[in-house]
Write an enzyme that holds these catalytic residues in place. Sequence first.
Site, PDB file in Angstrom:
ATOM      1  N   HIS A   1      -2.731   5.819  -1.276  1.00  0.00           N
ATOM      2  CA  HIS A   1      -1.845   6.801  -1.922  1.00  0.00           C
ATOM      3  C   HIS A   1      -2.281   7.215  -3.315  1.00  0.00           C
ATOM      4  CE1 HIS A   1      -0.189   3.136  -3.766  1.00  0.00           C
ATOM      5  NE2 HIS A   1       0.279   3.920  -4.714  1.00  0.00           N
TER       6      HIS A   1
HETATM    7  C1  UD1 Z   1       4.315   6.719  -7.278  1.00  0.00           C
HETATM    8  C2  UD1 Z   1       3.737   6.186  -8.584  1.00  0.00           C
HETATM    9  C3  UD1 Z   1       2.577   5.268  -8.303  1.00  0.00           C
HETATM   10  C4  UD1 Z   1       2.972   4.160  -7.326  1.00  0.00           C
HETATM   11  C5  UD1 Z   1       3.576   4.782  -6.085  1.00  0.00           C
HETATM   12  C6  UD1 Z   1       4.098   3.696  -5.197  1.00  0.00           C
HETATM   13  C7  UD1 Z   1       3.818   7.615 -10.588  1.00  0.00           C
HETATM   14  C8  UD1 Z   1       3.037   8.509 -11.448  1.00  0.00           C
HETATM   15  N1  UD1 Z   1       3.237   7.266  -9.417  1.00  0.00           N
HETATM   16  O1  UD1 Z   1       3.305   7.509  -6.681  1.00  0.00           O
HETATM   17  O2  UD1 Z   1       2.150   4.649  -9.504  1.00  0.00           O
HETATM   18  O3  UD1 Z   1       1.837   3.410  -7.001  1.00  0.00           O
HETATM   19  O4  UD1 Z   1       4.676   5.634  -6.453  1.00  0.00           O
HETATM   20  O5  UD1 Z   1       4.270   4.106  -3.885  1.00  0.00           O
HETATM   21  O6  UD1 Z   1       4.892   7.223 -10.929  1.00  0.00           O
HETATM   22  N2  UD1 Z   1       7.747  11.647  -1.501  1.00  0.00           N
HETATM   23  C9  UD1 Z   1       8.556  11.594  -0.397  1.00  0.00           C
HETATM   24  N3  UD1 Z   1       9.568  10.677  -0.376  1.00  0.00           N
HETATM   25  C10 UD1 Z   1       9.808   9.841  -1.383  1.00  0.00           C
HETATM   26  C11 UD1 Z   1       8.987   9.909  -2.519  1.00  0.00           C
HETATM   27  C12 UD1 Z   1       7.952  10.810  -2.568  1.00  0.00           C
HETATM   28  O7  UD1 Z   1       8.382  12.339   0.552  1.00  0.00           O
HETATM   29  O8  UD1 Z   1      10.741   9.018  -1.287  1.00  0.00           O
HETATM   30  C13 UD1 Z   1       6.608  12.585  -1.530  1.00  0.00           C
HETATM   31  C14 UD1 Z   1       6.888  13.864  -2.317  1.00  0.00           C
HETATM   32  O9  UD1 Z   1       6.262  14.912  -1.649  1.00  0.00           O
HETATM   33  C15 UD1 Z   1       6.182  13.607  -3.636  1.00  0.00           C
HETATM   34  C16 UD1 Z   1       5.020  12.699  -3.250  1.00  0.00           C
HETATM   35  O10 UD1 Z   1       5.501  11.925  -2.153  1.00  0.00           O
HETATM   36  O11 UD1 Z   1       5.741  14.789  -4.243  1.00  0.00           O
HETATM   37  C17 UD1 Z   1       4.551  11.794  -4.364  1.00  0.00           C
HETATM   38  O12 UD1 Z   1       5.642  11.031  -4.911  1.00  0.00           O
HETATM   39  P1  UD1 Z   1       5.614  10.540  -6.454  1.00  0.00           P
HETATM   40  O13 UD1 Z   1       6.750   9.642  -6.715  1.00  0.00           O
HETATM   41  O14 UD1 Z   1       5.415  11.701  -7.361  1.00  0.00           O
HETATM   42  O15 UD1 Z   1       4.268   9.737  -6.560  1.00  0.00           O
HETATM   43  P2  UD1 Z   1       3.682   8.615  -5.623  1.00  0.00           P
HETATM   44  O16 UD1 Z   1       2.386   9.082  -5.075  1.00  0.00           O
HETATM   45  O17 UD1 Z   1       4.716   8.149  -4.668  1.00  0.00           O
HETATM   46  N1  UDP Z   2       4.593  -1.915   1.321  1.00  0.00           N
HETATM   47  C1  UDP Z   2       5.591  -1.895   2.292  1.00  0.00           C
HETATM   48  N2  UDP Z   2       5.432  -1.070   3.378  1.00  0.00           N
HETATM   49  C2  UDP Z   2       4.322  -0.308   3.550  1.00  0.00           C
HETATM   50  C3  UDP Z   2       3.308  -0.338   2.558  1.00  0.00           C
HETATM   51  C4  UDP Z   2       3.486  -1.143   1.446  1.00  0.00           C
HETATM   52  O1  UDP Z   2       6.595  -2.603   2.180  1.00  0.00           O
HETATM   53  O2  UDP Z   2       4.235   0.392   4.562  1.00  0.00           O
HETATM   54  C5  UDP Z   2       4.781  -2.787   0.141  1.00  0.00           C
HETATM   55  C6  UDP Z   2       3.654  -3.748  -0.159  1.00  0.00           C
HETATM   56  O3  UDP Z   2       3.776  -4.942   0.566  1.00  0.00           O
HETATM   57  C7  UDP Z   2       3.804  -3.962  -1.654  1.00  0.00           C
HETATM   58  C8  UDP Z   2       4.316  -2.622  -2.150  1.00  0.00           C
HETATM   59  O4  UDP Z   2       4.808  -1.935  -1.001  1.00  0.00           O
HETATM   60  O5  UDP Z   2       4.802  -4.945  -1.893  1.00  0.00           O
HETATM   61  C9  UDP Z   2       3.211  -1.840  -2.794  1.00  0.00           C
HETATM   62  O6  UDP Z   2       3.666  -0.571  -3.124  1.00  0.00           O
HETATM   63  P1  UDP Z   2       2.719   0.674  -3.283  1.00  0.00           P
HETATM   64  O7  UDP Z   2       1.417   0.403  -2.630  1.00  0.00           O
HETATM   65  O8  UDP Z   2       3.507   1.845  -2.840  1.00  0.00           O
HETATM   66  O9  UDP Z   2       2.569   0.799  -4.863  1.00  0.00           O
HETATM   67  P2  UDP Z   2       1.589   0.149  -5.937  1.00  0.00           P
HETATM   68  O10 UDP Z   2       1.683  -1.325  -5.830  1.00  0.00           O
HETATM   69  O11 UDP Z   2       0.217   0.680  -5.690  1.00  0.00           O
HETATM   70  O12 UDP Z   2       2.106   0.679  -7.233  1.00  0.00           O
END
Ligand code: UD1
Ligand code: UDP
Length: 366
Positions: A209
Site C-alpha cells: 500500500h
Molecule cells: C494510510 C497512512 C499510512 C498507513 C496506512 C495504513 C497517511 C499519510 N497514510 O495510508 O501511513 O500505513 O494508512 O493502512 O496517513 N480508502 C478506502 N477506505 C478506507 C480508507 C481509505 O477506500 O477506509 C481509500 C480511499 O480511496 C483513499 C485511499 O484508500 O483515498 C488511501 O487512504 P489514506 O488514508 O489516504 O491513505 P492510506 O494509503 O490508507
Molecule cells: N492487517 C490486517 N489485515 C490485512 C492486512 C494487514 O489486519 O488484511 C494488519 C497487520 O497484521 C498489521 C496492520 O494491519 O497489524 C498493519 O497495517 P498497515 O499495513 O495497513 O499499516 P502500516 O503498518 O504500514 O502503517
Amino acid sequence: MKKFMKIIYVAGARPNFIKIASILRACKKVPDIGSLLVHTGQHYTKNMSKTFFEELDIPTPDVNLEVGSGSHAHQTAEIMKRFELVVLKHDCDAVMVVGDVNSTVACALVAAKLGIKVIHVEAGLRSYDRTMPEEINRILTDAISDVLFVTEPSGLDNLKRQGIDGTKVHFVGNVMIDTLEHYREKATNSPILDELNLRAKQYVVITLHRPNNVDQHEALIRILDALAEIQKEIKIVFPIHPRTVKRLVSDGLMGRLKYLPNMLTTKPFGYLDFLRLMSESRLVITDSGGIQEETTILGVPCLTVRENTERPITITEGTNILVGTDINRILSAYRESLNTTKPTTRPQLWDGKASERIVQILLNSL
Ligand code: UD1
Ligand code: UDP
C-alpha cells in the site's frame, strides 16, 4: 499534587487501531487515568475500521470526526479543524497519538498549539526518506511531543540526533507486539486456512500500500511481474488495500492479477484471520511497517519491497530483508529465503508489556 489524568486517545487508520487496543486495555486497569477515545475517520470502511474495534475489544469511540479520504493537506486540515473543537469541549491533560499517519500529526499539532501535552507512542522511527509521507509525520510529531515512547534503540539515536531532550524519551517496547501476543492464541481458532483451502507453509502472503510502490506505475508493474513468477511455484494470498485497489483499477491492472491461476486476491482481512494467515505462511512479502515487526515475532521470513525501513531492528534481529522493487532481486531473495533460515532474536522489550510500561510511566508523572 494532581491525582487524576484525563487523556484523549487518537486513532484514525488500521495500524492505529491495533496499537491503541493494547494501550486502552492497560489504561482501563488504573483508576487514575480517564480517557476519551477519538476516531478521526481517516479509515472508515468496515474491513479497515469497525472490524478491528469488534475483534480487538476496542471501546466504541466517544467521538468520530468522520473526515474520510482526501489529499494530504485536505485530510490533515480537516482533522485539525474538527479535533480542535473536541479538545476545546473536553477538558484534558494530554493527547496521545500513535504511529505516523496523517491523524497522528494533525492531532498532535492541535494539542501542542492549545498548550496541551502530546504523548507520542512509536516515536523516533526514521526511514530518512522524505518521499514517504509518514516520515514527515514522524519528524513533526516528535518535534512537538512532550512524552515520547520508543519501540527500538534506533529510535533513541534518531531522537537524540533531532535534538529532542532525552528526559522526555522512554524506551518501552512495542505496543503492536502487545496486541499480537494478546490475540495470538485466539487467532489459532481462525478458520481462514480451511475457508481459503490453504495448507500451512504452502502459500505466501503479500500486502502492498505504500504510495512509492502502488501509485508509481512502473514500480507496481515490477512487483506484479515478480508475483506472477512466484505464483508459478507457490500459492499467493493478496488481501488488497483500498489504495492499491484504486490504483490497480485505474491502471487497468486488476484483470492481469485475476488471470494468474495461483493468485488469490481478497479484501483486507480482519486482525485474527490475518494473524493466522501470516503465522502459517511460508513467507510474507510486504511494504507495511507493522507487518515487518509482526513477522519478526512470528519467525516468518519477510521480504520488504522497499529500499529502506524505519524499523531496522526487524533486519538486524528479525526475519526482515529489504528487497526493493527490482524483479530479479525479489526473485532471488524469495528463492534464498525458501532455502535458508535467518538467525533471529526477539527485540528487546518486545515482550507484550509495552503498554503496561507506558501506563506506569504516565502514573509516575502524576
Ligand atoms: C494510510 C497512512 C499510512 C498507513 C496506512 C495504513 C497517511 C499519510 N497514510 O495510508 O501511513 O500505513 O494508512 O493502512 O496517513 N480508502 C478506502 N477506505 C478506507 C480508507 C481509505 O477506500 O477506509 C481509500 C480511499 O480511496 C483513499 C485511499 O484508500 O483515498 C488511501 O487512504 P489514506 O488514508 O489516504 O491513505 P492510506 O494509503 O490508507
Ligand atoms: N492487517 C490486517 N489485515 C490485512 C492486512 C494487514 O489486519 O488484511 C494488519 C497487520 O497484521 C498489521 C496492520 O494491519 O497489524 C498493519 O497495517 P498497515 O499495513 O495497513 O499499516 P502500516 O503498518 O504500514 O502503517
